[in-house]
Design an enzyme around this catalytic site. Structure first.
Site, PDB file in Angstrom:
ATOM      1  N   TRP A 158       0.812  -1.213   0.000  1.00  0.00           N
ATOM      2  CA  TRP A 158       0.000   0.000   0.000  1.00  0.00           C
ATOM      3  C   TRP A 158       0.852   1.272   0.000  1.00  0.00           C
ATOM      4  CZ3 TRP A 158      -0.578  -3.849   3.807  1.00  0.00           C
ATOM      5  CH2 TRP A 158      -1.488  -4.839   3.462  1.00  0.00           C
ATOM      6  N   HIS A 159       2.070   1.187  -0.513  1.00  0.00           N
ATOM      7  CA  HIS A 159       2.928   2.358  -0.649  1.00  0.00           C
ATOM      8  C   HIS A 159       3.119   2.698  -2.121  1.00  0.00           C
ATOM      9  CE1 HIS A 159       4.984   1.506   3.513  1.00  0.00           C
ATOM     10  NE2 HIS A 159       3.733   1.897   3.612  1.00  0.00           N
ATOM     11  N   SER A 160       2.112   2.451  -2.893  1.00  0.00           N
ATOM     12  CA  SER A 160       2.218   2.654  -4.342  1.00  0.00           C
ATOM     13  C   SER A 160       2.442   4.121  -4.675  1.00  0.00           C
ATOM     14  CB  SER A 160       0.946   2.158  -5.027  1.00  0.00           C
ATOM     15  OG  SER A 160       0.711   0.797  -4.697  1.00  0.00           O
ATOM     16  N   TYR A 245       9.112   1.702   3.735  1.00  0.00           N
ATOM     17  CA  TYR A 245       9.196   0.339   3.255  1.00  0.00           C
ATOM     18  C   TYR A 245       8.804   0.270   1.796  1.00  0.00           C
ATOM     19  CZ  TYR A 245       9.450  -0.577   8.171  1.00  0.00           C
ATOM     20  OH  TYR A 245       9.828  -0.577   9.479  1.00  0.00           O
TER      21      TYR A 245
END
Length: 255
Positions: A158-160, A245
């Site tokens: 979910w760090h796109s 991350y």
């Protein structure tokens, strides 16, 4: 300029790990798949700076037309991302097997090793089974089984970001150093779509820096706030917020 932030970021990444192995005090997956009511702990691997690249493109002038979108997981030319995950899987199994809490491995979360493999999953144990410098022996077939499992479970963290990266147009960039969209007047982007590469930290810090710096650029270009002593966001204020991350997370579970 925002581009200065990313030059600074690139200097930092030279000293940062390329992969994180994190422990979770829970079963990191679908709990309905658990075979019993035992207490589970998990380890997950994040590749902080993936080499693989995806893409997103429009396919028509019709805004309702489907987009051409590929996340691009594990598609780098030299399989570096895949090799990192294979290495991390083997490492975390050695770590688990030496922990005092070790009571076995949950087979459904591990690769399906071929019959006779020395890497076979140990489903039940009375305690640690790893000894000294001994290591699990993996064959070429075992490595293929690990690869298959990784490809089955790899997913986002979910760090796109980076779907409209800041770079020259000839380098496939979408926005310039002042957040302007190449080839379009009076259109700017100021969100996590513009970083040119992944950041090795939680992306909120990077979003704050982009927003603050973009606000300064817009205020100056629009001639707003003149003479009011407005502050200028500096990289120094956000240095420790920009690390995060990565984007891929295979998970292995032990009970």
């Amino acid at each position: 300029m925002i581009i200065a932030l990313y030059l600074w970021y690139h200097l930092l990444t030279a000293f940062h790990p390329s992969l994180h192995v994190l422990m979770h005090h829970s079963y990191y997956g679908d709990h309905s798949m658990l075979p019993d009511d035992a207490e589970y702990v998990s380890m997950a691997n994040w590749t902080a700076y993936p080499y693989s690249r995806g893409h997103i493109h429009i396919t028509s002038s019709d805004v309702n037309a489907p987009i051409d979108f590929d996340v691009g997981y594990l598609k780098d030319a030299n399989d570096i991302d895949l090799k990192k995950h294979i290495w991390a899987y083997k490492l975390q199994r050695e770590m688990w097997r030496r922990m005092s809490i070790f009571r076995g491995e949950l087979a459904s979360s591990h690769p399906r090793f071929p019959a006779g493999s020395k890497a076979v999953v140990v489903e039940k144990a009375d305690g640690p089974i790893g000894k000294g410098k001994e290591r699990i022996e993996y064959s070429a077939e075992d490595d293929k089984a690990i690869e298959q499992k990784i490809r089955e479970i790899v997913s986002t963290t979910w760090h796109s970001l980076g779907t409209a990266k800041m770079a020259p147009r000839e380098s496939k960039g979408v926005v310039d150093a002042s957040c302007g969209v190449h080839g379009i007047k009076n259109l700017k982007l100021a969100d996590l779509s513009i970083p040119p590469e992944n950041v090795g930290a939680n992306t909120g810090g990077c979003a704050f820096v982009v927003g603050e710096r973009a606000a300064d650029i817009f205020i100056k270009e629009l001639g707003l706030g003149q003479g009011q002593g407005q502050g200028t966001a500096t990289m120094e204020k956000r240095k420790d917020s920009v690390l995060a991350y990565g984007a891929e997370r295979p998970t292995v579970v032990a009970n």
